[in-house]
Design a protein around this motif. Structure first.
Motif, PDB file in Angstrom:
ATOM      1  N   THR A  57       1.886  -9.954  -3.860  1.00 24.77           N
ATOM      2  CA  THR A  57       1.054 -10.010  -2.831  1.00 24.77           C
ATOM      3  C   THR A  57      -0.449 -10.227  -3.196  1.00 24.77           C
ATOM      4  OG1 THR A  57       2.153  -8.363  -1.596  1.00 24.77           O
ATOM      5  CG2 THR A  57       0.214  -8.677  -0.787  1.00 24.77           C
ATOM      6  N   HIS A  58      -0.680  -9.629  -4.305  1.00 24.81           N
ATOM      7  CA  HIS A  58      -1.876  -9.870  -4.755  1.00 24.81           C
ATOM      8  C   HIS A  58      -2.371 -11.488  -5.388  1.00 24.81           C
ATOM      9  CE1 HIS A  58      -5.562  -9.481  -7.617  1.00 24.81           C
ATOM     10  NE2 HIS A  58      -5.063  -9.903  -8.474  1.00 24.81           N
ATOM     11  N   GLU A 112      -5.353  -3.686  -6.612  1.00 26.05           N
ATOM     12  CA  GLU A 112      -6.454  -3.321  -5.708  1.00 26.05           C
ATOM     13  C   GLU A 112      -7.649  -3.087  -6.611  1.00 26.05           C
ATOM     14  OE1 GLU A 112      -3.381  -1.584  -6.421  1.00 26.05           O
ATOM     15  OE2 GLU A 112      -2.467  -1.693  -4.436  1.00 26.05           O
ATOM     16  N   ARG A 128       1.921  -6.154   1.709  1.00 24.26           N
ATOM     17  CA  ARG A 128       2.819  -5.633   0.892  1.00 24.26           C
ATOM     18  C   ARG A 128       3.818  -4.660   1.514  1.00 24.26           C
ATOM     19  NH1 ARG A 128      -1.223  -2.844  -1.538  1.00 24.26           N
ATOM     20  NH2 ARG A 128      -0.725  -0.870  -0.551  1.00 24.26           N
ATOM     21  N   ARG A 151       3.135  -5.177  -4.960  1.00 27.02           N
ATOM     22  CA  ARG A 151       1.828  -5.194  -5.010  1.00 27.02           C
ATOM     23  C   ARG A 151       1.366  -6.639  -6.038  1.00 27.02           C
ATOM     24  NH1 ARG A 151      -1.071  -0.604  -4.476  1.00 27.02           N
ATOM     25  NH2 ARG A 151       0.314   1.209  -3.978  1.00 27.02           N
ATOM     26  N   GLU A 156      -3.800  -7.236   3.006  1.00 30.33           N
ATOM     27  CA  GLU A 156      -2.850  -7.024   1.844  1.00 30.33           C
ATOM     28  C   GLU A 156      -2.034  -6.023   1.945  1.00 30.33           C
ATOM     29  OE1 GLU A 156      -3.467  -6.962  -3.015  1.00 30.33           O
ATOM     30  OE2 GLU A 156      -4.952  -7.940  -1.747  1.00 30.33           O
ATOM     31  N   GLU A 177      -6.956   1.769  -2.918  1.00 25.75           N
ATOM     32  CA  GLU A 177      -6.569   1.069  -1.403  1.00 25.75           C
ATOM     33  C   GLU A 177      -7.282   1.811  -0.319  1.00 25.75           C
ATOM     34  OE1 GLU A 177      -3.084   3.720  -3.130  1.00 25.75           O
ATOM     35  OE2 GLU A 177      -4.548   2.121  -3.836  1.00 25.75           O
ATOM     36  N   ASN A 196      -4.094 -11.735   6.851  1.00 21.03           N
ATOM     37  CA  ASN A 196      -4.652 -11.717   5.524  1.00 21.03           C
ATOM     38  C   ASN A 196      -4.973  -9.985   5.082  1.00 21.03           C
ATOM     39  OD1 ASN A 196      -6.720 -10.988   7.089  1.00 21.03           O
ATOM     40  ND2 ASN A 196      -8.301 -12.508   6.080  1.00 21.03           N
ATOM     41  N   MET A 254      -2.599 -13.355  -2.311  1.00 19.44           N
ATOM     42  CA  MET A 254      -3.812 -13.281  -1.372  1.00 19.44           C
ATOM     43  C   MET A 254      -4.892 -14.316  -2.190  1.00 19.44           C
ATOM     44  SD  MET A 254      -3.747 -11.598   1.265  1.00 19.44           S
ATOM     45  CE  MET A 254      -5.326 -11.212   1.627  1.00 19.44           C
ATOM     46  N   GLU A 264      -3.948 -17.683  -0.564  1.00 17.25           N
ATOM     47  CA  GLU A 264      -3.414 -18.206   0.631  1.00 17.25           C
ATOM     48  C   GLU A 264      -4.158 -19.034   1.501  1.00 17.25           C
ATOM     49  OE1 GLU A 264      -4.716 -16.508   3.692  1.00 17.25           O
ATOM     50  OE2 GLU A 264      -6.719 -15.935   2.823  1.00 17.25           O
TER      51      GLU A 264
END
Length: 502
Positions: A391-392, A151, A374, A388, A370, A114, A368, A395, A398
């Motif tokens: 959100t992953h 990530e 999160r 995580r 991430e 990250e 956008n 994305m 999205e």
């Protein structure tokens, strides 16, 4: 002696490489993208440190856990390497900025994935020559793997932004699917593969069936009293680590602590260091304890129930016997253990109202980023690992309309849960099988036991008649007492000398 072996001797004091290391290093030195699988304790860190000393440019090492990179940095500094730093969340803003501004003075930089989201860091890295792009614990790339880190899915994109430096992906356990995902995600060009067996012949494998959880706990007490330590006991829940550690303290004379991801970071680091420095005999822990624990003399690993996959099991038992000496892994299980893991996996999932709620939180932010998305989910009370993952997947879709995002989110989350459940049942089948336990595990990785190795070993597994008495606790030898005695005398002499100087 050629330059490679001269470098090995100069920086590490070794005359020869461990199995597999030299081929991996030569591949990297020939500017080939390289995927390497070496068993735990096989010396993966040497595979990027030697090329770092022999080539120009910064060695960038992406590492998934704080404990892992802190341990590596500390060991390199103890060996005299000053040009090494780690960028992670434990640093203050001023500390991070100082490292980034002085990047040209470093040779080795460890970063959490990250951290590469920082524009400041990325811009500075773009202005430098990256000699080697290292992905440690590369199995974290695969979303179907046992230790997926969302990530990691961006590493190929970041690597291209840095000018496509030579890549080295390192792991101790990976299936064919995980290796395929690694190549695709990192966008590797005709990589060299150096895949070594996950088998650790010096670790004997024992599995025992018990009627109840209480029977397993009683057996664990017997084993801790009987087996030569130090050791690790893996537990399926945080609560169990605390309860079992207390039970062990009451019933044995062992120095015991618990460890799990819900603890304060400072407490975790303290316990880890106490264990590494032999101030503790036993750790009762969740899977949060493991990566980066470079303790060579762990003699046993006990599992109070099977982990959720064979990959995770092989990774965890690999904490034992890193010094090459005989060690033992003991798996205690009941018929209900698979159902318990199934329950944990399902509890970690999302029902439809939850998905609707969290999707609303994400879409309302209209950004956008991430990391910020999160953090927003975590503010609502969602646990970090689940935030995580959600959100992953968000994305990934999205840019689509909300109904399509919702549909894809549900499908992705369901597919992941189904795959995790499949791995639980795959493991149970191998545990219940009466044939050679070692071969049953290796078959999952499409491997066969070396028959010459089997013929020369009496320490295969409980299915093959293993005798646990070979791992019984030994009386402390006179030689060891004498060593401790002389160490005490030297310490006292050093202390007196210092006093005389003042």
């Amino acid at each position: 002696m050629d330059k490679l072996h001269q470098t090995l001797m100069r920086y590490f004091g070794h005359g020869t490489f461990k199995s597999g290391q030299e081929d991996i290093i030569r591949s990297v030195l020939h500017q080939k993208d390289t995927v390497a699988m070496l068993p735990t304790g096989g010396g993966k860190s040497l595979c990027y440190q030697i090329p770092g000393y022999m080539t120009d440019g910064l060695v960038l090492i992406i590492s998934p856990l704080l404990s892992l990179m802190e341990d590596q940095v500390e060991r390199m500094k103890m060996r005299g390497e000053k040009r090494v730093a780690a960028l992670n969340s434990t640093l203050t803003f001023q500390e991070r900025r100082h490292i980034i501004r002085h990047l040209p003075s470093y040779k080795f930089l460890f970063v959490a994935p990250e951290a590469l989201m920082s524009e400041m860091l990325l811009e500075q890295l773009k202005s430098m020559r990256i000699g080697l792009f290292v992905v440690d614990e590369a199995h974290c790339i695969s979303e179907w793997g046992h230790d997926f880190r969302p990530e990691y899915s961006k590493l190929g994109e970041w690597r291209e932004a840095l000018g496509h430096p030579v890549a080295l992906a390192l792991t101790a356990t990976a299936t064919k699917q995980t290796l395929k995902d690694t190549v695709q995600t990192l966008r590797l060009q005709q990589p060299d593969f150096h895949i070594h067996s996950v088998n650790r012949p010096n670790i004997a494998l024992v599995k025992e069936v018990h009627e109840t959880k209480e029977a397993k706990e009683k057996r664990a007490i017997e084993l801790v009293d009987f087996l030569q330590g130090p050791g690790i006991i893996y537990c399926p829940t945080r609560q169990m680590t605390e309860e079992l550690a207390l039970y062990m303290k009451q019933k044995t004379n062992q120095r015991v602590e618990f460890y799990h991801g819900g603890m304060d970071a400072g407490d975790r680091m303290l316990i880890q260091q106490q264990f590494i420095s032999d101030q503790l005999d036993l750790i009762c822990c969740t899977s949060a304890f493991g990566m980066g624990i470079d303790k060579a003399n762990i003699r046993f690993v006990i599992h109070m129930s099977p982990p959720q996959s064979i990959e995770a099991f092989m990774q965890e038992i690999g904490r034992a016997g890193r010094d090459g000496k005989n060690s033992v892994s003991i798996l205690l299980y009941t018929e209900e253990d698979a159902e318990i893991q199934q329950h944990l996996i399902q509890a970690d999932g999302f029902d439809d109202p939850e998905i609707d709620f969290y999707l609303a939180q994400l879409t309302q932010m209209q950004i956008n980023d991430e990391k910020k998305l999160r953090e927003r989910l975590m503010e609502t009370g969602l646990q970090e690992t689940r935030a995580r993952m959600l959100t992953h997947y968000y994305m990934m879709h999205e840019s689509e309309q909300r109904p399509a995002i919702l549909k894809n989110l549900k499908e992705k989350l369901q597919d992941r849960q189904t795959e995790k459940l499949r791995k639980v049942w795959q493991f149970k089948e191998r545990i219940m099988d009466h044939n050679c336990f070692r071969q049953s595990l290796l078959s999952y990785f499409h491997e066969q036991i070396d028959q010459t190795e089997r013929a020369s070993s009496d320490d295969c597994c409980s299915s093959c008649g293993l005798n646990l008495s070979d791992y019984e606790k030994k009386e402390q030898s006179l030689e060891l007492n004498e060593m401790k005695h002389w160490k005490t005398v030297l310490d006292r002499m050093f202390h007196l000398t210092k006093e005389a100087q003042h």
